[in-house]
Write an enzyme that holds these catalytic residues in place. Structure first.
Site, PDB file in Angstrom:
ATOM      1  N   LYS A  52      -4.657  -1.324  -8.608  1.00 49.33           N
ATOM      2  CA  LYS A  52      -5.763  -1.177  -7.635  1.00 49.33           C
ATOM      3  C   LYS A  52      -6.989  -0.643  -8.284  1.00 49.33           C
ATOM      4  O   LYS A  52      -8.205  -1.059  -8.139  1.00 49.33           O
ATOM      5  CB  LYS A  52      -5.332  -0.064  -6.552  1.00 49.33           C
ATOM      6  CG  LYS A  52      -4.253  -0.573  -5.602  1.00 49.33           C
ATOM      7  CD  LYS A  52      -3.673   0.494  -4.594  1.00 49.33           C
ATOM      8  CE  LYS A  52      -2.521  -0.310  -3.772  1.00 49.33           C
ATOM      9  NZ  LYS A  52      -1.671   0.858  -3.010  1.00 49.33           N
ATOM     10  N   GLN A  96      -1.507   7.131  -2.295  1.00 56.68           N
ATOM     11  CA  GLN A  96      -0.276   6.265  -2.442  1.00 56.68           C
ATOM     12  C   GLN A  96       1.048   6.837  -1.970  1.00 56.68           C
ATOM     13  O   GLN A  96       1.327   7.907  -2.105  1.00 56.68           O
ATOM     14  CB  GLN A  96      -0.185   6.176  -3.962  1.00 56.68           C
ATOM     15  CG  GLN A  96       1.012   5.156  -4.259  1.00 56.68           C
ATOM     16  CD  GLN A  96       0.524   3.665  -4.128  1.00 56.68           C
ATOM     17  OE1 GLN A  96      -0.558   3.215  -4.037  1.00 56.68           O
ATOM     18  NE2 GLN A  96       1.637   2.972  -3.611  1.00 56.68           N
ATOM     19  N   ASP A 119      -6.859   2.289   3.662  1.00 56.45           N
ATOM     20  CA  ASP A 119      -5.598   1.558   3.938  1.00 56.45           C
ATOM     21  C   ASP A 119      -5.375   1.065   5.450  1.00 56.45           C
ATOM     22  O   ASP A 119      -4.394   0.486   5.747  1.00 56.45           O
ATOM     23  CB  ASP A 119      -4.607   2.667   3.343  1.00 56.45           C
ATOM     24  CG  ASP A 119      -3.940   2.214   2.214  1.00 56.45           C
ATOM     25  OD1 ASP A 119      -3.920   1.135   1.717  1.00 56.45           O
ATOM     26  OD2 ASP A 119      -3.147   3.256   1.777  1.00 56.45           O
TER      27      ASP A 119
END
Ligand code: NAP
Length: 289
Positions: A52, A96, A119
């Site tokens: 990412k 994460q 997200d």
């Protein structure tokens, strides 16, 4: 043999557009910034985070990695999120997952400002998505929708069968396909006679996390098969939830693993970060000339 849907190539094409838009924003004095918070040293999480970060840097964005020890307190993690919420150079925050068991995952997700929740996991964004309002869409389902559209798959009126009902893949995937006028069926571990559903699917989305569980016998001739799974087979080789070699002959189109859904997830993360920066920076530019 069915069409192999090349998520890597489609993702790269979209990323070029994101990069060009990022450059335009930078010329106007605003560089999109993505912060990634990694707790502990799980190797899979570290690999995802590295990917990412690399992709955001390649797109011209600012990238910040915050690494916290596995025994970090919930309060210290929440303080980190608060700091990033207040940082004007950060437009997207990603924590994460999974987090260690002593941390309340939903409390952390809810602490992220919905305006920086790239997200798309915050309940405010999930709620907006369900009622069809503009929001940050969860990256994997949004990436799959983009793959279907770019492949020219006609979704309206089709029967989409979703295997898996997680909050990050299965549930939002079904909602997005419903908004595209598909008829949606959800299946999960308690579903009886799974094949009776999968064999009806015009579009089958497999997101169960079981190596090569779906074989040709589950599939209707000509179905579009999207494999979300990221697993290892008995030889340690990466594979999806679908037996690719067996199913590709019967499917009308199919995504490989790797090179299908994975690259699209990261691409949608960049798209959300750019969108967040565009919103914030246009406010900033209009206020400050
Ligand atoms: P998850 O939270 O573990 O959810 C798995 C879902 O599959 C659950 O709803 C479960 O049902 C269902 N399930 C499990 N076994 C089943 C079976 N035999 N038949 C029918 N349903 C079954 O997983 P997730 O986070 O959604 O991820 C799913 C897979 O996608 C994993 O392999 C993950 O690594 C991968 N993934 C890939 C990407 C990407 O970018 N490519 C992104 C996210 C996830 P219950 O609800 O009844 O337990």
């Amino acid at each position: 043999m069915g069409v192999i849907i090349d998520g890597k190539a489609i993702g790269e094409k979209i990323r070029k557009e994101i990069k060009a838009d990022t450059e335009r924003l930078i010329e106007r004095g605003c560089r999109p910034g993505l912060a990634v918070v990694l707790v502990g040293d799980d190797q899979a999480s570290r690999t995802y985070v590295r990917n990412k970060q690399k992709s955001s840097i390649e797109a011209g964005m600012k990238s910040e990695l915050i690494e916290l020890p596995v025994d970090v307190s919930q309060q210290a993690l929440l303080n980190t999120v608060d700091r990033l919420n207040a940082d004007p150079t950060i437009h997207g925050i990603l924590v994460q997952l999974p987090l260690p068991p002593h941390i309340d995952e939903s409390a952390v997700i809810q602490a992220i400002s919905p305006k920086k929740d790239v997200d798309g996991f915050h309940p405010e964004n999930v709620g907006k998505m369900i009622i069809g309002q503009d929001s940050f869409l969860s990256c994997t389902p949004a990436g799959i929708l983009e793959l279907l559209k770019q492949t020219g798959v006609d979704i309206a009126g089709k029967h989409a069968v979703i295997l898996g009902r997680s909050n990050i893949v299965g549930k939002p995937m079904g909602q997005l396909l419903l908004q595209e006028d598909a008829t949606v069926t959800y299946c999960h571990s308690k579903t009886r006679d799974l094949k009776s559903f999968t064999r009806q699917a015009d579009i089958l989305i497999a997101a169960i996390g079981r190596a090569e569980f779906i074989d040709a016998d589950h599939i209707k001739e000509g179905a579009v098969v999207i494999d979300v799974g990221m697993n290892r087979d008995e030889n340690g080789k990466r594979c999806g939830d679908v037996d690719f070699e067996g199913v590709k002959e019967k499917a009308g189109a199919i995504t490989p693993v790797p090179g299908g859904v994975g690259p699209m997830t990261v691409t949608m993360l960049l798209k959300n970060t750019l969108k967040s920066a565009q919103r914030t920076c246009s406010n900033y530019i209009s206020t400050n000339g």
